[in-house]
Motif scaffolding. Structure first.
Motif, mmCIF file in Angstrom:
data_model
loop_
_atom_site.group_PDB
_atom_site.id
_atom_site.type_symbol
_atom_site.label_atom_id
_atom_site.label_comp_id
_atom_site.label_asym_id
_atom_site.label_seq_id
_atom_site.Cartn_x
_atom_site.Cartn_y
_atom_site.Cartn_z
ATOM 1 N N TYR A 3 -7.269 -3.018 3.985
ATOM 2 C CA TYR A 3 -6.753 -2.982 2.443
ATOM 3 C C TYR A 3 -7.107 -4.270 1.769
ATOM 4 O O TYR A 3 -6.347 -5.392 2.342
ATOM 5 C CB TYR A 3 -5.228 -2.797 2.322
ATOM 6 N N GLN A 11 -1.614 -1.875 3.291
ATOM 7 C CA GLN A 11 -1.099 -1.361 1.988
ATOM 8 C C GLN A 11 0.152 -1.458 1.940
ATOM 9 O O GLN A 11 0.976 -1.868 1.003
ATOM 10 C CB GLN A 11 -1.616 0.049 1.609
ATOM 11 N N THR A 35 -1.445 -10.033 -0.544
ATOM 12 C CA THR A 35 -3.003 -10.054 -0.125
ATOM 13 C C THR A 35 -3.397 -11.594 0.068
ATOM 14 O O THR A 35 -4.361 -11.644 0.792
ATOM 15 C CB THR A 35 -3.638 -9.452 -1.125
ATOM 16 N N PHE A 43 -5.718 0.533 6.998
ATOM 17 C CA PHE A 43 -5.361 0.350 5.501
ATOM 18 C C PHE A 43 -4.002 0.897 5.265
ATOM 19 O O PHE A 43 -3.423 0.035 4.266
ATOM 20 C CB PHE A 43 -6.490 1.546 4.821
ATOM 21 N N LEU A 55 -10.844 -2.316 -3.201
ATOM 22 C CA LEU A 55 -10.363 -1.340 -3.877
ATOM 23 C C LEU A 55 -11.311 -1.397 -5.115
ATOM 24 O O LEU A 55 -11.072 -0.330 -6.084
ATOM 25 C CB LEU A 55 -8.957 -1.963 -4.452
#
Length: 286
Positions: free
Chosen positions: A166, A202, A212, A198, A171
């Motif tokens: 992720y 997430q 992130t 993922f 994205l």
């Protein structure tokens, strides 16, 4: 409109990037995200018989360790340490066969030499990200992935698929959702385990466990020492649970939705870990 929303979300994550930081945490994730969907019978039998276990990790940069401060911080090295701690009487080795930038057909071309010659008991195949980043046509991805899984299963090894990371740069590409579905479908049809990387990452981002910036390198794509360590520990938990309390065969391998952390959650205390700053290098493409 959907593409615009994805672009805005990715851009917001990029703008949140700090110059430098240190983070602490527990690597917590709900057991609904970390448990495997299929058993690992060969690995379980080897461990039960006190026989050596060989694990091959094959993939691209996420396996090679791009973004880590050293090869010893890549997830395969950390996984070997974590599994040895859980099975102190077992002789476990984890071999890293990751090459930066590869897609699945390139990895499959290396199976004979880099994987099967080592007679592995478990193969962890990390897939999907580079095909998404290149906006590859993935119409035929599921049968192609199944073909590779069949080759690995034919050797007698257990197979564990690890899906995408992720990350903002993932994205930005609308194909990531379809890719996740195709990976899950292939794993389900082949009755092999899948590690939902993922969904776990997430969950960290949505729950506030990590943002992130904390769990990725400054390139906003590759993982870092913290997230590699977390993923290795959670995967070690998943493997341990699968060999000690095997899931029922035929369990659907679909990415579960994240939820509140409950009593079954996996947690791992970590030390203060420096997040790599923008001036630090990512390993060159091999």
């Amino acid at each position: 409109m959907r593409a615009k929303i994805m672009l805005m979300a990715a851009a917001a994550a990029m703008l949140a990037w700090p110059a430098a930081a240190t983070v602490t945490g527990t690597c917590a994730a709900p057991s609904s995200l970390t448990r495997l969907d299929a058993p690992l019978p060969h690995t379980a039998a080897r461990l039960a018989a006190n026989q050596p276990v060989t694990i091959i990790a094959i993939g691209s940069s996420s396996t090679a360790g791009a973004g880590a401060s050293s090869p010893s911080k890549a997830y395969p090295s950390r996984l070997m340490i974590a599994l040895t701690a859980r099975f102190p009487d077992a002789k476990i080795r984890v071999l890293n066969r990751g090459i930066n930038g590869e897609i699945e057909r390139q990895m499959e071309a290396r199976f004979e030499h880099d994987v099967l010659l080592q007679h592995p008991d478990l193969v962890i195949w990390q897939v999907g990200t580079n095909s998404v980043l290149r906006d590859t046509d993935i119409t035929a991805y599921r049968p192609a992935l199944a073909h590779g899984i069949d080759k690995l299963k034919a050797s007698g090894a257990d197979v564990l698929i690890m899906d995408l990371q992720y990350a903002p740069k993932v994205l930005l590409h609308r194909g990531y959702e379809d890719m996740l579905r195709k990976i899950s479908t292939a794993a389900r049809d082949e009755n092999v385990a899948i590690f939902h990387r993922f969904a776990i990452m997430q969950y960290w981002a949505s729950s506030g466990e990590y943002d992130t910036a904390s769990m990725l390198s400054p390139d906003q794509l590759h993982m870092n020492d913290l997230s590699y360590g977390c993923i290795a520990n959670l995967m070690a938990d998943a493997i341990t649970d699968a060999v000690q309390s095997p899931p029922a065969a035929g369990t659907l391998a679909s990415a579960p939705a994240g939820g509140p952390i409950g009593a079954g959650a996996k947690r791992h205390a970590i030390d203060v870990i420096p997040v790599k700053t923008a001036g630090e290098a990512v390993p060159a493409k091999k």
